[in-house]
Design a protein around this motif. Sequence first.
Motif, PDB file in Angstrom:
ATOM      1  N   TYR A  35       0.984  -1.010   0.159  1.00 23.43           N
ATOM      2  CA  TYR A  35       0.019  -0.156  -0.067  1.00 23.43           C
ATOM      3  C   TYR A  35       1.171   1.362   0.279  1.00 23.43           C
ATOM      4  O   TYR A  35       0.441   2.571  -0.709  1.00 23.43           O
ATOM      5  CB  TYR A  35      -1.026  -0.089   1.231  1.00 23.43           C
ATOM      6  CG  TYR A  35      -1.896   1.191   1.356  1.00 23.43           C
ATOM      7  CD1 TYR A  35      -2.871   1.355   0.894  1.00 23.43           C
ATOM      8  CD2 TYR A  35      -1.179   2.625   1.972  1.00 23.43           C
ATOM      9  CE1 TYR A  35      -3.401   1.964   1.089  1.00 23.43           C
ATOM     10  CE2 TYR A  35      -2.385   3.346   1.635  1.00 23.43           C
ATOM     11  CZ  TYR A  35      -3.269   3.858   1.142  1.00 23.43           C
ATOM     12  OH  TYR A  35      -3.704   4.738   1.671  1.00 23.43           O
ATOM     13  N   ARG A  51      -1.566  14.862   4.080  1.00 20.87           N
ATOM     14  CA  ARG A  51      -1.626  15.177   5.023  1.00 20.87           C
ATOM     15  C   ARG A  51      -1.247  16.057   5.636  1.00 20.87           C
ATOM     16  O   ARG A  51      -1.638  16.378   6.535  1.00 20.87           O
ATOM     17  CB  ARG A  51      -1.121  14.026   5.519  1.00 20.87           C
ATOM     18  CG  ARG A  51      -1.405  13.103   4.676  1.00 20.87           C
ATOM     19  CD  ARG A  51      -0.910  10.948   5.069  1.00 20.87           C
ATOM     20  NE  ARG A  51      -1.874  10.216   4.307  1.00 20.87           N
ATOM     21  CZ  ARG A  51      -0.662   9.429   3.443  1.00 20.87           C
ATOM     22  NH1 ARG A  51      -0.060  10.103   2.913  1.00 20.87           N
ATOM     23  NH2 ARG A  51      -1.687   8.775   3.389  1.00 20.87           N
ATOM     24  N   CYS A  70     -10.250   4.899   9.643  1.00 16.18           N
ATOM     25  CA  CYS A  70      -9.784   4.302   8.588  1.00 16.18           C
ATOM     26  C   CYS A  70      -8.008   4.493   8.443  1.00 16.18           C
ATOM     27  O   CYS A  70      -7.581   4.765   7.328  1.00 16.18           O
ATOM     28  CB  CYS A  70      -9.955   5.183   7.977  1.00 16.18           C
ATOM     29  SG  CYS A  70     -11.552   4.582   7.090  1.00 16.18           S
ATOM     30  N   ALA A  71      -7.168   4.304   9.718  1.00 17.01           N
ATOM     31  CA  ALA A  71      -5.683   4.821   9.343  1.00 17.01           C
ATOM     32  C   ALA A  71      -5.188   4.287   8.505  1.00 17.01           C
ATOM     33  O   ALA A  71      -3.875   4.016   8.286  1.00 17.01           O
ATOM     34  CB  ALA A  71      -5.176   4.703  10.793  1.00 17.01           C
ATOM     35  N   GLY A  72      -4.972   2.605   8.035  1.00 14.09           N
ATOM     36  CA  GLY A  72      -4.351   2.247   7.515  1.00 14.09           C
ATOM     37  C   GLY A  72      -3.061   1.757   7.846  1.00 14.09           C
ATOM     38  O   GLY A  72      -2.624   0.957   9.198  1.00 14.09           O
ATOM     39  N   ASP A  93      -8.932   1.144  12.843  1.00 14.57           N
ATOM     40  CA  ASP A  93      -8.136   0.135  11.026  1.00 14.57           C
ATOM     41  C   ASP A  93      -9.366  -0.803  11.162  1.00 14.57           C
ATOM     42  O   ASP A  93      -9.532  -1.275  11.934  1.00 14.57           O
ATOM     43  CB  ASP A  93      -7.543   0.169  10.224  1.00 14.57           C
ATOM     44  CG  ASP A  93      -7.969   0.346   8.299  1.00 14.57           C
ATOM     45  OD1 ASP A  93      -7.919   1.091   8.317  1.00 14.57           O
ATOM     46  OD2 ASP A  93      -7.872  -0.949   8.015  1.00 14.57           O
ATOM     47  N   PHE A  94     -10.698  -1.349  10.495  1.00 11.12           N
ATOM     48  CA  PHE A  94     -11.126  -2.717  10.040  1.00 11.12           C
ATOM     49  C   PHE A  94     -10.342  -3.923   9.760  1.00 11.12           C
ATOM     50  O   PHE A  94     -10.200  -4.537   9.706  1.00 11.12           O
ATOM     51  CB  PHE A  94     -12.465  -2.686   9.809  1.00 11.12           C
ATOM     52  CG  PHE A  94     -12.674  -2.548   8.871  1.00 11.12           C
ATOM     53  CD1 PHE A  94     -11.744  -2.139   7.714  1.00 11.12           C
ATOM     54  CD2 PHE A  94     -14.499  -2.595   7.967  1.00 11.12           C
ATOM     55  CE1 PHE A  94     -12.725  -2.471   6.899  1.00 11.12           C
ATOM     56  CE2 PHE A  94     -14.859  -2.447   7.712  1.00 11.12           C
ATOM     57  CZ  PHE A  94     -13.554  -2.758   6.015  1.00 11.12           C
ATOM     58  N   VAL A  95      -8.699  -3.217   9.029  1.00  7.11           N
ATOM     59  CA  VAL A  95      -8.418  -4.488   8.696  1.00  7.11           C
ATOM     60  C   VAL A  95      -6.540  -4.381   9.369  1.00  7.11           C
ATOM     61  O   VAL A  95      -6.015  -3.926   9.551  1.00  7.11           O
ATOM     62  CB  VAL A  95      -7.945  -3.927   7.402  1.00  7.11           C
ATOM     63  CG1 VAL A  95      -6.887  -4.846   7.038  1.00  7.11           C
ATOM     64  CG2 VAL A  95      -8.792  -3.890   6.265  1.00  7.11           C
ATOM     65  N   MET A  98      -3.784  -3.833   7.737  1.00  6.62           N
ATOM     66  CA  MET A  98      -3.318  -2.964   7.709  1.00  6.62           C
ATOM     67  C   MET A  98      -2.068  -1.830   8.913  1.00  6.62           C
ATOM     68  O   MET A  98      -1.425  -1.234   8.962  1.00  6.62           O
ATOM     69  CB  MET A  98      -4.258  -1.344   6.779  1.00  6.62           C
ATOM     70  CG  MET A  98      -4.748  -2.183   5.964  1.00  6.62           C
ATOM     71  SD  MET A  98      -3.168  -1.735   4.120  1.00  6.62           S
ATOM     72  CE  MET A  98      -4.094   0.238   4.185  1.00  6.62           C
ATOM     73  N   ALA A 120     -10.746  -0.897  14.821  1.00  2.00           N
ATOM     74  CA  ALA A 120     -11.980  -1.047  14.590  1.00  2.00           C
ATOM     75  C   ALA A 120     -13.086  -0.380  13.357  1.00  2.00           C
ATOM     76  O   ALA A 120     -12.582  -0.122  12.758  1.00  2.00           O
ATOM     77  CB  ALA A 120     -12.314   0.181  15.830  1.00  2.00           C
ATOM     78  N   ASP A 121     -14.484  -0.624  13.640  1.00  4.94           N
ATOM     79  CA  ASP A 121     -15.297   0.293  12.624  1.00  4.94           C
ATOM     80  C   ASP A 121     -15.315   1.620  12.668  1.00  4.94           C
ATOM     81  O   ASP A 121     -16.104   1.363  13.307  1.00  4.94           O
ATOM     82  CB  ASP A 121     -16.714  -0.773  11.680  1.00  4.94           C
ATOM     83  CG  ASP A 121     -17.138  -1.103  11.147  1.00  4.94           C
ATOM     84  OD1 ASP A 121     -17.369   0.041  10.399  1.00  4.94           O
ATOM     85  OD2 ASP A 121     -17.854  -1.878  10.634  1.00  4.94           O
ATOM     86  N   ALA A 122     -14.967   2.328  11.319  1.00  4.44           N
ATOM     87  CA  ALA A 122     -15.746   3.638  11.683  1.00  4.44           C
ATOM     88  C   ALA A 122     -17.290   3.576  11.889  1.00  4.44           C
ATOM     89  O   ALA A 122     -17.334   4.925  11.938  1.00  4.44           O
ATOM     90  CB  ALA A 122     -15.277   4.421  10.319  1.00  4.44           C
ATOM     91  N   ALA A 138      -8.265  10.247   6.571  1.00  2.00           N
ATOM     92  CA  ALA A 138      -7.826  10.125   5.476  1.00  2.00           C
ATOM     93  C   ALA A 138      -8.276   8.997   4.415  1.00  2.00           C
ATOM     94  O   ALA A 138      -7.586   7.643   4.286  1.00  2.00           O
ATOM     95  CB  ALA A 138      -5.795  10.230   5.497  1.00  2.00           C
ATOM     96  N   PHE A 139      -8.366   9.467   3.074  1.00  2.00           N
ATOM     97  CA  PHE A 139      -9.444   8.107   2.219  1.00  2.00           C
ATOM     98  C   PHE A 139      -9.734   7.194   2.524  1.00  2.00           C
ATOM     99  O   PHE A 139      -9.810   5.976   2.248  1.00  2.00           O
ATOM    100  CB  PHE A 139      -7.740   8.070   1.443  1.00  2.00           C
ATOM    101  CG  PHE A 139      -7.024   9.373   1.072  1.00  2.00           C
ATOM    102  CD1 PHE A 139      -7.341  10.333   0.006  1.00  2.00           C
ATOM    103  CD2 PHE A 139      -5.699   9.158   1.632  1.00  2.00           C
ATOM    104  CE1 PHE A 139      -6.933  10.873  -0.479  1.00  2.00           C
ATOM    105  CE2 PHE A 139      -5.144  10.358   0.986  1.00  2.00           C
ATOM    106  CZ  PHE A 139      -5.551  11.690   1.239  1.00  2.00           C
ATOM    107  N   LEU A 144     -16.625   3.558   2.906  1.00  2.00           N
ATOM    108  CA  LEU A 144     -18.419   3.239   3.613  1.00  2.00           C
ATOM    109  C   LEU A 144     -19.227   3.568   3.429  1.00  2.00           C
ATOM    110  O   LEU A 144     -19.653   4.033   2.242  1.00  2.00           O
ATOM    111  CB  LEU A 144     -17.530   4.539   4.826  1.00  2.00           C
ATOM    112  CG  LEU A 144     -16.712   4.328   6.046  1.00  2.00           C
ATOM    113  CD1 LEU A 144     -16.904   6.275   6.758  1.00  2.00           C
ATOM    114  CD2 LEU A 144     -16.195   3.460   5.988  1.00  2.00           C
TER     115      LEU A 144
END
Length: 248
Positions: A35, A51, A70-72, A93-95, A98, A120-122, A138-139, A144
């Motif tokens: 990524y 950023r 969604c910090a990735g 982030d939920f992944v 990442m 966490a799910d946003a 960011a992005f 969502l």
Amino acid sequence: MSENGNPSDPARPVRSGTPTADRVRGIFSDIAPSYDRFNTLSSLGIDRSWRRATVRAARLTRASRVLDLCAGTGDLTMALATQGRPGEVVGTDFVPEMLEVAREKAAAYSGPTAIAFSVADAQDLPFDDASFDVVTVAFGVRNLPDREKNFAEVLRVLKPGGRYVILEFSRPTIAPWRWMYHLYLRVVIPAIGGILTGDRSSFVYLNDSIRSFPSQSALAAELRAAGFTAISWEDRTGGIVAVHTAVK
Ligand SMILES: C[S@@+](CC[C@H](N)C(=O)[O-])C[C@H]1O[C@@H](n2cnc3c(N)ncnc32)[C@H](O)[C@@H]1O
């Protein structure tokens, strides 16, 4: 509210850029290792200045407690810590794949900000009401399925007067610039993504999601309808991205 169509409503068409949680999770868990390289190559490094503008819009103080959604792989989380120097920043982030990359970056940080990451799910945040001064993303908002849920959750976890700062791809304001950019999205991005990850189709999805995302003023209207006030935005790189700020 979403211009993307509602996946749970069979009466509304689902376009190819429509996010569903499973699809988005699958894409980002697969591309997590490449990524950052993709980001730097595809934006020619300009994403760092985007950023920085987001950190400025957050108006942090040493006392600020910040939530980065969604910090990735943590680039905005780390920019918030190194450039904004708040008391604490929590990247979510939920992944998990990442966030693993994000944790490696945080391990090399030795400044004054406390940095933590959690899954966490946003759209369903595991945080107390009125517990953050600033929420950033960011992005992520573009991915969502239900922005209304996210906006309601952000309003819940923000303290009164707190700021929601959104960095997202947007609509270039000058037509020839927009045409060139859309050509770049259609041709160059899937090519770079395909070479780096072997998964060209995920990048076609990402591009479709950019093109079907609301314009600057339409996103501002959504934020207003959700209950935010003092909404403003700043275009960067001719409107390729916009930094929206909304106050609880
Ligand atoms: C394009 S990346 C952005 C990462 C990072 N903020 C940056 O600026 O590079 C989008 C991220 O949003 C995350 N995401 C998408 N939907 C999410 C959701 N519902 N809850 C939490 N994270 C989500 C993805 O897993 C992915 O890591």
